[in-house]
Design a protein around this motif. Structure first.
Motif, PDB file in Angstrom:
ATOM      1  N   HIS A 197       0.854  -1.190   0.000  1.00  0.00           N
ATOM      2  CA  HIS A 197       0.000   0.000   0.000  1.00  0.00           C
ATOM      3  C   HIS A 197       0.895   1.247   0.000  1.00  0.00           C
ATOM      4  N   ASP A 198       1.324   1.694  -1.167  1.00  0.00           N
ATOM      5  CA  ASP A 198       2.226   2.833  -1.253  1.00  0.00           C
ATOM      6  C   ASP A 198       1.583   4.064  -1.879  1.00  0.00           C
ATOM      7  N   ILE A 199       0.269   4.069  -1.982  1.00  0.00           N
ATOM      8  CA  ILE A 199      -0.476   5.220  -2.482  1.00  0.00           C
ATOM      9  C   ILE A 199      -1.224   5.830  -1.297  1.00  0.00           C
ATOM     10  N   LEU A 200      -1.010   7.112  -1.053  1.00  0.00           N
ATOM     11  CA  LEU A 200      -1.631   7.799   0.079  1.00  0.00           C
ATOM     12  C   LEU A 200      -2.690   8.770  -0.417  1.00  0.00           C
ATOM     13  N   LEU A 201      -3.919   8.568   0.051  1.00  0.00           N
ATOM     14  CA  LEU A 201      -4.998   9.520  -0.201  1.00  0.00           C
ATOM     15  C   LEU A 201      -5.188  10.321   1.074  1.00  0.00           C
ATOM     16  N   THR A 202      -5.100  11.627   0.941  1.00  0.00           N
ATOM     17  CA  THR A 202      -5.293  12.537   2.057  1.00  0.00           C
ATOM     18  C   THR A 202      -6.541  13.360   1.772  1.00  0.00           C
ATOM     19  N   ALA A 203      -7.428  13.445   2.741  1.00  0.00           N
ATOM     20  CA  ALA A 203      -8.675  14.189   2.525  1.00  0.00           C
ATOM     21  C   ALA A 203      -9.078  14.944   3.778  1.00  0.00           C
ATOM     22  N   VAL A 204      -9.793  16.034   3.555  1.00  0.00           N
ATOM     23  CA  VAL A 204     -10.420  16.799   4.627  1.00  0.00           C
ATOM     24  C   VAL A 204     -11.895  16.867   4.278  1.00  0.00           C
ATOM     25  N   VAL A 205     -12.734  16.396   5.191  1.00  0.00           N
ATOM     26  CA  VAL A 205     -14.185  16.369   4.967  1.00  0.00           C
ATOM     27  C   VAL A 205     -14.905  16.977   6.160  1.00  0.00           C
ATOM     28  N   ASP A 206     -16.166  17.361   5.952  1.00  0.00           N
ATOM     29  CA  ASP A 206     -16.998  17.831   7.055  1.00  0.00           C
ATOM     30  C   ASP A 206     -17.299  16.668   7.993  1.00  0.00           C
ATOM     31  N   GLU A 207     -17.476  16.983   9.263  1.00  0.00           N
ATOM     32  CA  GLU A 207     -17.784  15.950  10.258  1.00  0.00           C
ATOM     33  C   GLU A 207     -19.033  15.149   9.897  1.00  0.00           C
TER      34      GLU A 207
END
Length: 123
Positions: free
Chosen positions: A96-106
């Motif tokens: 698993h060498d792909i990083l998804l970074t996200a910011v979402v509403d609660e």
């Protein structure tokens, strides 16, 4: 409402892109996809001396020390994954060498996590 951060790991960029599309449909504040490596820099050519696909650790070391700056090539050439006796995957044992970074509403955080789990991502 507040924001929640998510870090999820995938085996391929395509898996992460599918989830990124779903997160964007939830109106994610920010989504990015990156590949990471255990070595500090990319662009080196790993030599595999046991499998016979290159000149190996000694030549890599001599090439690097001749300019006085040992680099990531030495680290890569000395790695057990380079011995030909392991799977040799860039992401280590999990791949698993792909990083998804996200910011979402609660309010949509739980649904976003569900999308990641359904796609086979690790959190």
């Amino acid at each position: 409402m507040g924001e929640k951060n998510i870090l999820a790991y995938f085996r391929s960029p395509e898996e992460a892109e599918v989830v990124a599309g779903k997160l964007n449909s939830l109106r994610a504040i920010d989504v990015s996809i990156d590949r990471f490596s255990r070595y500090p820099e990319e662009g080196y050519d790993v030599m595999n001396s046991i499998a016979g696909s290159g000149s190996g650790l000694a030549t890599t070391f001599l090439q690097q020390t001749s300019i006085g700056i040992p680099g990531a090539e030495i680290l890569a050439a000395a790695d057990p994954a380079n011995s030909g006796m392991s799977h040799g995957g860039q992401g280590g044992p999990t791949g698993h060498d792909i990083l998804l970074t996200a910011v979402v509403d609660e309010e949509v955080h739980h649904q976003a996590l569900q999308f990641i789990e359904e796609a086979g991502g690790l959190m």
